[in-house]
Design an enzyme around this catalytic site. Structure first.
Site, PDB file in Angstrom:
ATOM      1  N   GLN A 101      -3.690   0.292   4.268  1.00  0.00           N
ATOM      2  CA  GLN A 101      -2.601  -0.355   3.524  1.00  0.00           C
ATOM      3  C   GLN A 101      -2.600  -1.849   3.831  1.00  0.00           C
ATOM      4  O   GLN A 101      -1.902  -2.618   3.185  1.00  0.00           O
ATOM      5  CB  GLN A 101      -1.250   0.227   3.947  1.00  0.00           C
ATOM      6  CG  GLN A 101      -1.109   1.710   3.708  1.00  0.00           C
ATOM      7  CD  GLN A 101       0.160   2.232   4.347  1.00  0.00           C
ATOM      8  OE1 GLN A 101       1.232   2.202   3.742  1.00  0.00           O
ATOM      9  NE2 GLN A 101       0.046   2.699   5.579  1.00  0.00           N
ATOM     10  N   ASN A 102      -3.370  -2.222   4.841  1.00  0.00           N
ATOM     11  CA  ASN A 102      -3.344  -3.612   5.306  1.00  0.00           C
ATOM     12  C   ASN A 102      -4.153  -4.507   4.379  1.00  0.00           C
ATOM     13  O   ASN A 102      -5.100  -4.061   3.739  1.00  0.00           O
ATOM     14  CB  ASN A 102      -3.895  -3.703   6.734  1.00  0.00           C
ATOM     15  CG  ASN A 102      -3.087  -2.852   7.704  1.00  0.00           C
ATOM     16  OD1 ASN A 102      -1.939  -2.518   7.416  1.00  0.00           O
ATOM     17  ND2 ASN A 102      -3.683  -2.478   8.818  1.00  0.00           N
ATOM     18  N   ASP A 104      -5.225  -7.528   5.644  1.00  0.00           N
ATOM     19  CA  ASP A 104      -5.701  -8.567   6.573  1.00  0.00           C
ATOM     20  C   ASP A 104      -7.222  -8.639   6.717  1.00  0.00           C
ATOM     21  O   ASP A 104      -7.735  -9.523   7.400  1.00  0.00           O
ATOM     22  CB  ASP A 104      -5.036  -8.357   7.966  1.00  0.00           C
ATOM     23  CG  ASP A 104      -5.312  -6.959   8.553  1.00  0.00           C
ATOM     24  OD1 ASP A 104      -4.433  -6.445   9.273  1.00  0.00           O
ATOM     25  OD2 ASP A 104      -6.390  -6.392   8.292  1.00  0.00           O
ATOM     26  N   HIS A 130      -3.838  -1.803  -0.984  1.00  0.00           N
ATOM     27  CA  HIS A 130      -2.894  -2.887  -1.320  1.00  0.00           C
ATOM     28  C   HIS A 130      -3.605  -4.222  -1.501  1.00  0.00           C
ATOM     29  O   HIS A 130      -2.960  -5.276  -1.479  1.00  0.00           O
ATOM     30  CB  HIS A 130      -1.811  -2.998  -0.237  1.00  0.00           C
ATOM     31  CG  HIS A 130      -0.929  -1.788  -0.181  1.00  0.00           C
ATOM     32  ND1 HIS A 130      -0.259  -1.418   0.974  1.00  0.00           N
ATOM     33  CD2 HIS A 130      -0.625  -0.856  -1.112  1.00  0.00           C
ATOM     34  CE1 HIS A 130       0.439  -0.300   0.727  1.00  0.00           C
ATOM     35  NE2 HIS A 130       0.222   0.062  -0.520  1.00  0.00           N
ATOM     36  N   CYS A 165      -8.899 -20.458 -16.790  1.00  0.00           N
ATOM     37  CA  CYS A 165      -7.874 -20.450 -17.855  1.00  0.00           C
ATOM     38  C   CYS A 165      -6.662 -21.291 -17.510  1.00  0.00           C
ATOM     39  O   CYS A 165      -5.721 -21.379 -18.299  1.00  0.00           O
ATOM     40  CB  CYS A 165      -7.446 -18.998 -18.130  1.00  0.00           C
ATOM     41  SG  CYS A 165      -6.402 -18.311 -16.827  1.00  0.00           S
ATOM     42  N   SER A 204       4.439   3.253   9.298  1.00  0.00           N
ATOM     43  CA  SER A 204       5.782   3.858   9.295  1.00  0.00           C
ATOM     44  C   SER A 204       5.868   4.911   8.187  1.00  0.00           C
ATOM     45  O   SER A 204       6.869   5.607   8.067  1.00  0.00           O
ATOM     46  CB  SER A 204       6.835   2.773   9.072  1.00  0.00           C
ATOM     47  OG  SER A 204       6.550   2.070   7.862  1.00  0.00           O
TER      48      SER A 204
HETATM   49  C1  BV8 Z   1       4.399   1.306  -6.989  1.00  0.00           C
HETATM   50  C2  BV8 Z   1       0.791  -5.905   0.166  1.00  0.00           C
HETATM   51  C3  BV8 Z   1       4.714   1.944  -9.263  1.00  0.00           C
HETATM   52  C4  BV8 Z   1       1.582  -7.148   0.126  1.00  0.00           C
HETATM   53  C5  BV8 Z   1       2.328  -4.031   0.395  1.00  0.00           C
HETATM   54  C6  BV8 Z   1      11.939   4.678  -3.267  1.00  0.00           C
HETATM   55  C7  BV8 Z   1      11.282   5.776  -2.725  1.00  0.00           C
HETATM   56  C8  BV8 Z   1       9.893   5.840  -2.708  1.00  0.00           C
HETATM   57  C9  BV8 Z   1       9.135   4.782  -3.240  1.00  0.00           C
HETATM   58  C10 BV8 Z   1       9.803   3.696  -3.753  1.00  0.00           C
HETATM   59  C11 BV8 Z   1      11.191   3.637  -3.777  1.00  0.00           C
HETATM   60  N1  BV8 Z   1      11.540   2.464  -4.338  1.00  0.00           N
HETATM   61  C12 BV8 Z   1      10.412   1.776  -4.670  1.00  0.00           C
HETATM   62  C13 BV8 Z   1       9.367   2.531  -4.344  1.00  0.00           C
HETATM   63  C14 BV8 Z   1       7.956   2.200  -4.543  1.00  0.00           C
HETATM   64  C15 BV8 Z   1       7.485   1.223  -3.470  1.00  0.00           C
HETATM   65  C16 BV8 Z   1       7.784   1.744  -2.090  1.00  0.00           C
HETATM   66  O1  BV8 Z   1       7.116   2.633  -1.599  1.00  0.00           O
HETATM   67  N2  BV8 Z   1       8.810   1.137  -1.466  1.00  0.00           N
HETATM   68  C17 BV8 Z   1       9.202   1.563  -0.117  1.00  0.00           C
HETATM   69  C18 BV8 Z   1       9.477   0.322   0.749  1.00  0.00           C
HETATM   70  C19 BV8 Z   1      10.434   2.450  -0.234  1.00  0.00           C
HETATM   71  N3  BV8 Z   1       6.058   1.173  -3.674  1.00  0.00           N
HETATM   72  C20 BV8 Z   1       5.572   0.275  -4.532  1.00  0.00           C
HETATM   73  O2  BV8 Z   1       6.227  -0.568  -5.098  1.00  0.00           O
HETATM   74  C21 BV8 Z   1       4.080   0.382  -4.793  1.00  0.00           C
HETATM   75  N4  BV8 Z   1       3.855   0.371  -6.206  1.00  0.00           N
HETATM   76  O3  BV8 Z   1       5.036   2.246  -6.595  1.00  0.00           O
HETATM   77  O4  BV8 Z   1       4.149   1.047  -8.307  1.00  0.00           O
HETATM   78  C22 BV8 Z   1       4.169   1.523 -10.557  1.00  0.00           C
HETATM   79  C23 BV8 Z   1       3.361   2.419 -11.276  1.00  0.00           C
HETATM   80  C24 BV8 Z   1       2.900   2.033 -12.513  1.00  0.00           C
HETATM   81  C25 BV8 Z   1       3.196   0.770 -13.034  1.00  0.00           C
HETATM   82  C26 BV8 Z   1       3.971  -0.138 -12.292  1.00  0.00           C
HETATM   83  C27 BV8 Z   1       4.479   0.238 -11.048  1.00  0.00           C
HETATM   84  C28 BV8 Z   1       3.354  -0.816  -4.199  1.00  0.00           C
HETATM   85  C29 BV8 Z   1       3.511  -0.841  -2.715  1.00  0.00           C
HETATM   86  C30 BV8 Z   1       2.597  -1.919  -2.129  1.00  0.00           C
HETATM   87  C31 BV8 Z   1       3.417  -3.033  -1.545  1.00  0.00           C
HETATM   88  N5  BV8 Z   1       2.525  -3.995  -0.870  1.00  0.00           N
HETATM   89  N6  BV8 Z   1       1.504  -4.917   0.970  1.00  0.00           N
HETATM   90  C32 BV8 Z   1       1.482  -7.890   1.421  1.00  0.00           C
HETATM   91  O5  BV8 Z   1       1.115  -7.314   2.459  1.00  0.00           O
HETATM   92  O6  BV8 Z   1       1.774  -9.102   1.372  1.00  0.00           O
HETATM   93  S1  BV8 Z   1       3.076  -2.864   1.356  1.00  0.00           S
HETATM   94  C33 BV8 Z   1       3.246  -3.328   2.967  1.00  0.00           C
HETATM   95  O7  BV8 Z   1       3.854  -2.215   3.616  1.00  0.00           O
HETATM   96  C34 BV8 Z   1       1.958  -3.556   3.719  1.00  0.00           C
HETATM   97  O8  BV8 Z   1       0.789  -3.291   2.987  1.00  0.00           O
HETATM   98  C35 BV8 Z   1       2.078  -2.546   4.856  1.00  0.00           C
HETATM   99  O9  BV8 Z   1       0.867  -2.116   5.346  1.00  0.00           O
HETATM  100  C36 BV8 Z   1       2.774  -1.487   4.116  1.00  0.00           C
HETATM  101  C37 BV8 Z   1       3.287  -0.300   4.839  1.00  0.00           C
HETATM  102  O10 BV8 Z   1       3.870  -0.718   6.014  1.00  0.00           O
HETATM  103  P1  BV8 Z   1       3.146  -0.242   7.365  1.00  0.00           P
HETATM  104  O11 BV8 Z   1       1.697  -0.568   7.265  1.00  0.00           O
HETATM  105  O12 BV8 Z   1       3.487   1.162   7.639  1.00  0.00           O
HETATM  106  O13 BV8 Z   1       3.776  -1.233   8.400  1.00  0.00           O
HETATM  107  P2  BV8 Z   1       5.176  -1.082   9.157  1.00  0.00           P
HETATM  108  O14 BV8 Z   1       5.460  -2.392   9.805  1.00  0.00           O
HETATM  109  O15 BV8 Z   1       6.185  -0.488   8.224  1.00  0.00           O
HETATM  110  O16 BV8 Z   1       4.901   0.035  10.277  1.00  0.00           O
HETATM  111  C38 BV8 Z   1       4.015  -0.226  11.329  1.00  0.00           C
HETATM  112  C39 BV8 Z   1       4.042   1.012  12.209  1.00  0.00           C
HETATM  113  O17 BV8 Z   1       3.113   0.804  13.279  1.00  0.00           O
HETATM  114  C40 BV8 Z   1       5.401   1.258  12.867  1.00  0.00           C
HETATM  115  O18 BV8 Z   1       5.688   2.648  12.819  1.00  0.00           O
HETATM  116  C41 BV8 Z   1       5.197   0.799  14.319  1.00  0.00           C
HETATM  117  O19 BV8 Z   1       5.940   1.583  15.235  1.00  0.00           O
HETATM  118  C42 BV8 Z   1       3.736   1.060  14.515  1.00  0.00           C
HETATM  119  N7  BV8 Z   1       3.094   0.166  15.480  1.00  0.00           N
HETATM  120  C43 BV8 Z   1       3.384  -1.135  15.745  1.00  0.00           C
HETATM  121  N8  BV8 Z   1       2.515  -1.606  16.669  1.00  0.00           N
HETATM  122  C44 BV8 Z   1       1.654  -0.595  16.961  1.00  0.00           C
HETATM  123  C45 BV8 Z   1       2.011   0.536  16.202  1.00  0.00           C
HETATM  124  N9  BV8 Z   1       1.361   1.716  16.280  1.00  0.00           N
HETATM  125  C46 BV8 Z   1       0.304   1.772  17.115  1.00  0.00           C
HETATM  126  N10 BV8 Z   1      -0.116   0.733  17.872  1.00  0.00           N
HETATM  127  C47 BV8 Z   1       0.536  -0.459  17.822  1.00  0.00           C
HETATM  128  N11 BV8 Z   1       0.125  -1.473  18.597  1.00  0.00           N
HETATM  129 ZN    ZN Z   2      -7.676 -17.360 -15.145  1.00  0.00          ZN
END
Ligand code: BV8
Ligand code: ZN
Length: 257
Positions: A101-102, A104, A130, A165, A204
């Protein structure tokens, strides 16, 4: 070695097909802030507020300032032991698919770092569901180019534009509310369906559809193994859920697999 690690090694050792799903937690020890952890804040704004087409339409300068800051950050970061161990697994174990999902690019860099002369690093390139922050994409014609550095976000006029463009460039990532590339998420779901094991590292598990990957493996009769600092919605269905850092646990679980 803890019972959990031993059990995880056994399940992975017996697997023919492995799918790995990583989230921001796998890059935390490389210094990349996670999304929902304390470090995930940026000038007291939530990523969800900035990673959206609405935010970009409303204030492209602010969104480019955020990505420019993150790109600068990334240039100081390197893959950690978890990225390297996962790349080694994908290079040496046929039937392994990395999904991240990253945005980076650290899994790519790990593949390049560990591939031996005779190995093709592409076998360890992840499916980036992503997108990738180190690439730009034209908001008009969709043309992809290498990500610009040192972007001047001081005025709208100085923001980067497409040479083809003239439309404004944007980071080549999937924002909230945007569809994922069907080919990429489709390949991830196919790998999940065929997998005997889904290894989930540092997510998460709240962002969909990416968070469906382990559920698809589980529904198809495969096992889920989770490595995370804290419990997640996946913990209750995981065959093994290991608490700890990716940098310590991933190499321990994968050593010699
Ligand atoms: C879509 C790119 C439809 C940008 C990202 C309600 C319910 C369900 C879904 C939805 C809802 N409302 C809206 C939605 C859909 C939405 C969604 O899921 N929202 C969530 C927040 C509820 N999803 C979307 O919008 C997706 N698109 O559904 O489109 C559609 C279909 C057709 C036509 C049009 C539309 C698009 C989602 C993509 C968003 N972009 N990133 C950028 O990065 O700049 S998502 C973003 O979150 C990152 O990519 C990130 O990777 C991702 C997920 O987060 P995590 O990776 O899990 O990171 P997080 O910090 O949350 O957790 C880290 C975990 O690691 C923690 O548990 C922590 O304890 C642990 N940790 C920390 N350190 C360590 C560790 N573990 C081990 N070792 C360590 N050292
Ligand atoms: Zn262009």
């Amino acid at each position: 070695m803890s019972g959990g690690i031993e059990r995880a090694r056994q399940v992975l050792g017996d697997a023919e097909h492995i799918v790995v799903l990583t989230g921001a937690g796998v890059s935390a020890e490389s210094g990349v802030p996670t999304f929902r952890g304390a470090g995930g804040l940026w000038r007291s704004r939530r990523p969800e507020e900035l990673a959206s087409p609405e935010a970009f339409a409303r204030d492209p300068r602010l969104v480019w300032e955020w990505y420019s800051w993150r790109r600068g950050f990334l240039s100081e970061c390197a893959p950690n032991g978890a990225h390297l161990a996962l790349a080694k697994l994908a290079l040496t174990r046929d039937g392994t698919t990395l999904v991240t999902q990253n945005v980076d690019g650290l899994h790519h860099r790990a593949a390049e770092a560990v591939a031996l002369e005779e190995e093709d690093p592409a076998a360890a390139y992840p499916l980036e569901v992503h997108g990738a922050m180190h690439r730009d994409r034209c908001s008009g014609c969709g043309r992809r180019t290498a990500g610009l550095s040192g972007i001047d976000a001081s005025t709208e006029e100085t923001l980067p534009r497409c040479e083809g463009c003239g439309a404004m460039l944007r980071p080549d990532v999937v924002w909230f509310g945007e569809a994922l590339d069907p080919a990429v998420i489709g390949a991830s779901f196919t790998a999940a369906r065929h997998a005997d094991v889904c290894l989930v590292v540092g997510t998460s598990a709240v962002v969909y559809p990416a968070a469906s990957v382990p559920a698809i493996t589980h529904r198809s009769g495969g096992a889920v193994i989770e490595i995370n600092l804290e419990p997640t919605p996946l913990t209750s269905t995981a065959a093994v859920s290991l608490r700890g850092t990716a940098g310590a646990l991933v190499p321990a679980v994968l050593a010699g697999i």
